[in-house]
Design an enzyme around this catalytic site. Structure first.
Site, PDB file in Angstrom:
ATOM      1  N   ASP A   1      -8.191  -0.660  -0.159  1.00 58.35           N
ATOM      2  CA  ASP A   1      -8.138   0.709  -0.677  1.00 58.35           C
ATOM      3  C   ASP A   1      -7.223   0.818  -1.895  1.00 58.35           C
ATOM      4  O   ASP A   1      -7.513   1.523  -2.862  1.00 58.35           O
ATOM      5  CB  ASP A   1      -7.593   1.676   0.385  1.00 58.35           C
TER       6      ASP A   1
ATOM      7  N   ARG B   1     -15.997   1.331   3.935  1.00 59.08           N
ATOM      8  CA  ARG B   1     -15.384   2.036   2.800  1.00 59.08           C
ATOM      9  C   ARG B   1     -14.287   1.223   2.141  1.00 59.08           C
ATOM     10  O   ARG B   1     -14.078   1.345   0.918  1.00 59.08           O
ATOM     11  CB  ARG B   1     -14.862   3.418   3.212  1.00 59.08           C
TER      12      ARG B   1
ATOM     13  N   HIS C   1       0.832  -1.209   0.000  1.00 63.26           N
ATOM     14  CA  HIS C   1       0.000   0.000   0.000  1.00 63.26           C
ATOM     15  C   HIS C   1       0.866   1.258   0.000  1.00 63.26           C
ATOM     16  O   HIS C   1       0.581   2.228  -0.709  1.00 63.26           O
ATOM     17  CB  HIS C   1      -0.946  -0.003   1.199  1.00 63.26           C
ATOM     18  N   LYS C   2       1.898   1.265   0.807  1.00 65.45           N
ATOM     19  CA  LYS C   2       2.882   2.345   0.842  1.00 65.45           C
ATOM     20  C   LYS C   2       4.223   1.740   1.235  1.00 65.45           C
ATOM     21  O   LYS C   2       4.273   0.671   1.854  1.00 65.45           O
ATOM     22  CB  LYS C   2       2.513   3.419   1.884  1.00 65.45           C
TER      23      LYS C   2
ATOM     24  N   GLY D   1     -16.023  -0.689  -0.163  1.00 65.36           N
ATOM     25  CA  GLY D   1     -16.490   0.206  -1.223  1.00 65.36           C
ATOM     26  C   GLY D   1     -15.417   0.496  -2.246  1.00 65.36           C
ATOM     27  O   GLY D   1     -15.660   0.469  -3.458  1.00 65.36           O
ATOM     28  N   TRP D   2     -14.197   0.749  -1.766  1.00 66.10           N
ATOM     29  CA  TRP D   2     -13.082   0.984  -2.698  1.00 66.10           C
ATOM     30  C   TRP D   2     -12.898  -0.210  -3.625  1.00 66.10           C
ATOM     31  O   TRP D   2     -12.659  -0.047  -4.832  1.00 66.10           O
ATOM     32  CB  TRP D   2     -11.780   1.200  -1.927  1.00 66.10           C
TER      33      TRP D   2
ATOM     34  N   TYR E   1       4.380   1.011   4.763  1.00 65.89           N
ATOM     35  CA  TYR E   1       3.531  -0.102   5.210  1.00 65.89           C
ATOM     36  C   TYR E   1       4.008  -1.382   4.519  1.00 65.89           C
ATOM     37  O   TYR E   1       3.345  -1.909   3.621  1.00 65.89           O
ATOM     38  CB  TYR E   1       2.063   0.162   4.889  1.00 65.89           C
TER      39      TYR E   1
END
Length: 420
Positions: A185, A259, A174-175, A262-263, A178
């Protein structure tokens, strides 16, 4: 659509919601003085006879006179939520031809990308996959305007994909900060841009390799984050099992956050816009999409049609019906029906959700300004202070109105219903 006559000034901005006056947001931007004449959308009353998509977009333009202000930013920032609202603006402009909408998009690009192609506030070395999402705005603007600076910026963003750290199976971290982590996401932040860029610039074997890489990201999410019992997907997975939030056996975070789910749904329906019809991974993603929607329907609140912040714990103390995830689920299902990825059966659930948003989460003031209420402002995992991913963590994050992570999907969902 002549109720708004001109676009917003660049150099003198009034941030209504941020409550801060800004001047000279970017001295690198030079525009013809004729473009900065006459009144702005700020002083216009929003007509109530317009479609909901336009009413919400115009409300966002009044709240945030410059698109970089979306997400309540106090200075120009390359920020993924902006792109969601601007995707809606792109579609509305293509429908209406109203230059007010186009200028809102174009001004963002001109402000954020310097003449040498560098992007304000973007740092490639952080390898933050969130930063790719706004690349979709530049892809749109480059195809319209052919500015060299946009091409350079796009090439820089695409180079991030080549250097993005990966799990042992090729899944994007993710990053960089991370390590070994895939988050739901990230599928939305990275893959639609990756696919969109590939469809515009790549050919032959290079394109095939990229599309295979994109599909692999979804395959890995299904492999590692799917809960076989409910069909829901956990927020994140740590391959190393080192994070405090990660289950020591599975590496999974402990909850199903609205969410995050949702992403993931938006990622699937948006990637399918660019994935070639004959790609073998296309059918797999559509099968993932059906499984996903089936699971989402099972946790839909029967009374309101909405979804809870923590999806499977609607009856627990402190949980609430949340606007951003609800808007994303409605968009995902309705677009899936319109694109014929899913049968019409799913429309009734999307419609119930949409009607629930209008009835329970939308408010309109005397000037026609539309607000979307009960939005979770932000949620994540790890970091400092540390975010545990517990139930208590998710329900206690800030709740606010008009978060672009909700208003953007609401505009997109509205556009899907307006196609009927």
């Amino acid at each position: 659509m002549n109720f708004i006559q001109t676009h917003i000034k660049i150099y003198a901005l009034t941030a209504l919601c941020a409550g801060v006056f800004f001047s000279c947001a970017s001295k690198t931007v030079k525009r013809d003085s004729s473009e900065n004449q006459s009144k702005t959308v700020i002083n216009e009353k929003i007509p109530t006879n317009l479609p909901w998509s336009q009413r919400m977009l115009l409300s966002e333009m009044k709240r945030f006179p410059e698109a970089w202000m979306l997400d309540y930013n106090k200075f120009p920032k390359w920020s993924y939520p902006t792109a969601i609202v601007l995707e809606g603006a792109e579609q509305i402009y293509e429908q209406t031809g109203n230059k007010e909408y186009y200028n809102y998009i174009s001004t963002f690009g001109d402000t954020m990308v310097k003449e040498d192609g560098s992007i304000i506030s973007y740092d490639l070395s952080k390898y933050n996959i969130d930063m790719l999402n706004c690349g979709n705005v530049l892809l749109y603007l480059y195809q319209k305007e052919k500015k060299e600076k946009y091409l350079k910026a796009l090439q820089t963003l695409r180079s991030q994909i080549d250097g993005q750290p990966r799990t042992s199976e090729g899944g994007f971290w993710h990053k960089k900060i991370y390590p070994n982590q895939m988050w739901l996401d990230g599928l939305y932040m990275g893959e639609p841009f990756y696919a969109h860029y590939t469809s515009v610039f790549s050919k032959g074997k290079e394109a095939e390799k990229s599309y295979d890489d994109i599909v692999n990201q979804f395959d890995l999410i299904q492999k590692h984050l799917l809960d076989q019992k409910t069909g829901l997907l956990y927020h994140a997975w740590d391959e190393s099992r080192e994070q405090q939030w990660a289950d020591k056996k599975t590496g999974l975070s402990p909850n199903f956050w609205s969410r995050a789910m949702g992403w993931y749904g938006m990622a699937m329906v948006d990637v399918l816009d660019y994935l070639p019809q004959n790609h073998p991974g296309r059918a797999r993603i559509i099968s993932y999409l059906k499984s996903y929607c089936d699971a989402v329907i099972k946790v839909q609140d029967r009374q309101t049609g909405l979804w809870y912040q923590v999806l499977d714990k609607g009856s627990e103390k402190g949980n609430y019906l949340e606007a951003t995830g609800s808007s994303m689920f409605v968009y995902t299902m309705m677009k899936s029906v319109n694109k014929k990825y899913l049968p019409k059966f799913y429309k009734k659930y999307a419609k119930k959700g949409y009607e629930g948003i209008l009835k329970n989460l939308i408010s309109v003031d005397k000037n026609g300004m539309v607000s979307l209420n009960q939005c979770c402002a932000v949620a994540g995992l790890g970091g400092n202070p540390y975010r545990s991913g517990s139930y208590e963590y998710y329900i206690n994050e800030e709740i606010r109105s008009n978060d672009p992570k909700g208003t953007g999907p609401f505009i997109l969902a509205s556009l899907e219903f307006e196609k009927q």
